[in-house]
Design a protein around this motif. Structure first.
Motif, mmCIF file in Angstrom:
data_model
loop_
_atom_site.group_PDB
_atom_site.id
_atom_site.type_symbol
_atom_site.label_atom_id
_atom_site.label_comp_id
_atom_site.label_asym_id
_atom_site.label_seq_id
_atom_site.Cartn_x
_atom_site.Cartn_y
_atom_site.Cartn_z
ATOM 1 N N ILE A 105 -6.939 -60.347 -80.161
ATOM 2 C CA ILE A 105 -5.639 -60.883 -80.582
ATOM 3 C C ILE A 105 -5.786 -62.318 -81.074
ATOM 4 O O ILE A 105 -5.182 -62.721 -82.060
ATOM 5 C CB ILE A 105 -4.622 -60.785 -79.427
ATOM 6 N N CYS A 109 -5.108 -62.222 -84.884
ATOM 7 C CA CYS A 109 -3.708 -62.625 -85.018
ATOM 8 C C CYS A 109 -3.491 -64.125 -84.853
ATOM 9 O O CYS A 109 -2.400 -64.631 -85.143
ATOM 10 C CB CYS A 109 -2.844 -61.891 -83.990
ATOM 11 N N LYS A 111 -3.342 -65.788 -81.999
ATOM 12 C CA LYS A 111 -2.450 -66.048 -80.865
ATOM 13 C C LYS A 111 -3.253 -66.114 -79.572
ATOM 14 O O LYS A 111 -4.221 -65.373 -79.389
ATOM 15 C CB LYS A 111 -1.359 -64.971 -80.785
ATOM 16 N N ALA A 113 -3.666 -65.231 -76.169
ATOM 17 C CA ALA A 113 -3.270 -64.304 -75.117
ATOM 18 C C ALA A 113 -3.931 -64.673 -73.793
ATOM 19 O O ALA A 113 -5.050 -65.184 -73.761
ATOM 20 C CB ALA A 113 -3.644 -62.879 -75.509
ATOM 21 N N LEU A 123 1.396 -62.632 -73.453
ATOM 22 C CA LEU A 123 1.597 -63.604 -74.520
ATOM 23 C C LEU A 123 2.981 -64.204 -74.322
ATOM 24 O O LEU A 123 3.966 -63.465 -74.185
ATOM 25 C CB LEU A 123 1.504 -62.928 -75.889
ATOM 26 N N ILE A 128 2.064 -57.801 -72.947
ATOM 27 C CA ILE A 128 1.929 -57.140 -74.241
ATOM 28 C C ILE A 128 0.905 -56.013 -74.222
ATOM 29 O O ILE A 128 0.787 -55.276 -75.195
ATOM 30 C CB ILE A 128 1.547 -58.146 -75.354
ATOM 31 N N CYS A 129 0.177 -55.864 -73.121
ATOM 32 C CA CYS A 129 -0.855 -54.835 -73.070
ATOM 33 C C CYS A 129 -1.106 -54.389 -71.637
ATOM 34 O O CYS A 129 -1.163 -55.213 -70.724
ATOM 35 C CB CYS A 129 -2.159 -55.366 -73.685
ATOM 36 N N VAL A 155 2.535 -54.198 -80.380
ATOM 37 C CA VAL A 155 2.281 -55.050 -81.537
ATOM 38 C C VAL A 155 3.574 -55.619 -82.113
ATOM 39 O O VAL A 155 3.714 -56.827 -82.283
ATOM 40 C CB VAL A 155 1.508 -54.273 -82.627
ATOM 41 N N TYR A 171 5.638 -58.654 -77.134
ATOM 42 C CA TYR A 171 5.000 -58.111 -78.329
ATOM 43 C C TYR A 171 4.177 -59.201 -78.997
ATOM 44 O O TYR A 171 4.510 -60.383 -78.916
ATOM 45 C CB TYR A 171 6.054 -57.559 -79.298
ATOM 46 N N ILE A 172 3.108 -58.781 -79.671
ATOM 47 C CA ILE A 172 2.326 -59.762 -80.425
ATOM 48 C C ILE A 172 3.217 -60.423 -81.465
ATOM 49 O O ILE A 172 3.178 -61.637 -81.675
ATOM 50 C CB ILE A 172 1.112 -59.096 -81.102
ATOM 51 N N TYR A 173 4.055 -59.591 -82.098
ATOM 52 C CA TYR A 173 4.956 -60.105 -83.128
ATOM 53 C C TYR A 173 6.398 -59.759 -82.781
ATOM 54 O O TYR A 173 6.813 -58.613 -82.883
ATOM 55 C CB TYR A 173 4.621 -59.506 -84.496
ATOM 56 N N ILE A 186 -6.158 -54.865 -85.818
ATOM 57 C CA ILE A 186 -6.144 -55.189 -84.391
ATOM 58 C C ILE A 186 -6.915 -54.138 -83.602
ATOM 59 O O ILE A 186 -7.742 -54.458 -82.745
ATOM 60 C CB ILE A 186 -4.698 -55.310 -83.876
#
Length: 274
Positions: A105, A109, A111, A113, A123, A128-129, A155, A171-173, A186
């Protein structure tokens, strides 16, 4: 990036992988972990990956479900056939997977994490996971026959989120205008990174990054054993301070009475008095 352009693709993911592991992308499945189990019953498989756009029966830890809507996440399972690995190394697959996800990530991305012991990736203080690792032993030798590492990554934010998780899930986004990497990119980055760490399980080099990304070391926590978790009030959980991660991935804690313990199973919560 529009929804129509962010379609999971076997061809694209395979083109981004650094190994030749078989990779299968499905539009829908009950559980990627369960699908791998079905496939290895039928024929001998070496390391391979199953990825699905959605799951109807996603599996989380301790029998919980994993929210897996279409078009917004990455739900995948990786099969490892550990002919040359010791059981003491294989217990670290989950730890390695958490580092692989967080690292990917960051790499893809941009970011930062963090990891909550044992295997949750966060995040902006939201999960997020989730990672669920299962193993099956050979009944004749007693050795681990194969390991399945299931990884679910949120995501993009879906339009509808169940009420019971909407305050904790992340979420990542969160914003579609912020998207700078596809799910294919990803997914491939996670697979590549986990394969690298899996090959290096004996040297435990990934534990350095695990500690650096830990969101619990130095914090006040409460912890509960697997037998105590279900139905036990928070006040009955033991309080401690997280001080380190050992070479087996265990969480070293200093209890209120000054004693030091190492946790290898169970769950923790962060306390507001950190």
């Amino acid at each position: 990036m529009s929804e129509s352009k962010d379609v999971l693709s076997e061809e694209v993911i395979r083109s981004l992988l650094k190994n030749d592991n078989e990779t299968v992308v499905l539009s829908e499945i009950d559980s990627t972990n369960e699908e791998i189990k079905r496939r290895v019953r039928d024929e001998k498989k070496k390391d391979f990956v199953i990825i699905s756009d959605m799951q109807t029966g996603g599996k989380g830890r301790r029998g919980r479900g994993f929210f897996s809507p279409a078009g917004t996440g990455i739900y995948m399972s990786i099969l490892f056939c550990p002919d040359d690995k010791n059981a003491s190394d294989l217990i670290l697959v989950t730890t390695a997977a958490a580092v692989a996800v967080a690292h990917a990530i960051g790499e893809v991305c941009g970011k930062d994490a963090k990891i909550k012991w044992v295997n949750d990736v966060y995040l902006n203080d939201r999960k997020i996971c989730g990672i669920l690792t299962e193993s099956v032993n050979d009944p004749e030798t007693g050795r681990i026959k194969y390991v399945i590492c299931g990884i679910g990554i949120n995501v993009k934010k879906p339009k509808e989120i169940p009420d019971d998780i909407k305050d904790i899930i992340g979420y990542i986004y969160d914003d579609t205008n912020d998207i700078n990497a596809s799910r294919n990119e990803i997914a491939a980055a996670v697979i590549n990174q986990l394969q690298l760490y899996y090959d290096r399980l004996p040297d435990r080099s990934f534990l350095k990054e695990y500690k650096e990304r830990s969101m619990v070391i130095g914090k006040s926590i409460s912890f509960g054993s697997p037998a105590k978790i279900a139905g036990v009030p928070d006040d009955d959980w033991e309080k401690a301070k997280a001080v380190d991660i050992d070479d087996e991935g265990g969480l070293v804690v200093e209890c209120l009475d000054g004693s030091v313990r190492t946790l290898h199973t169970g769950e923790i919560t962060l306390r507001l008095d950190s």
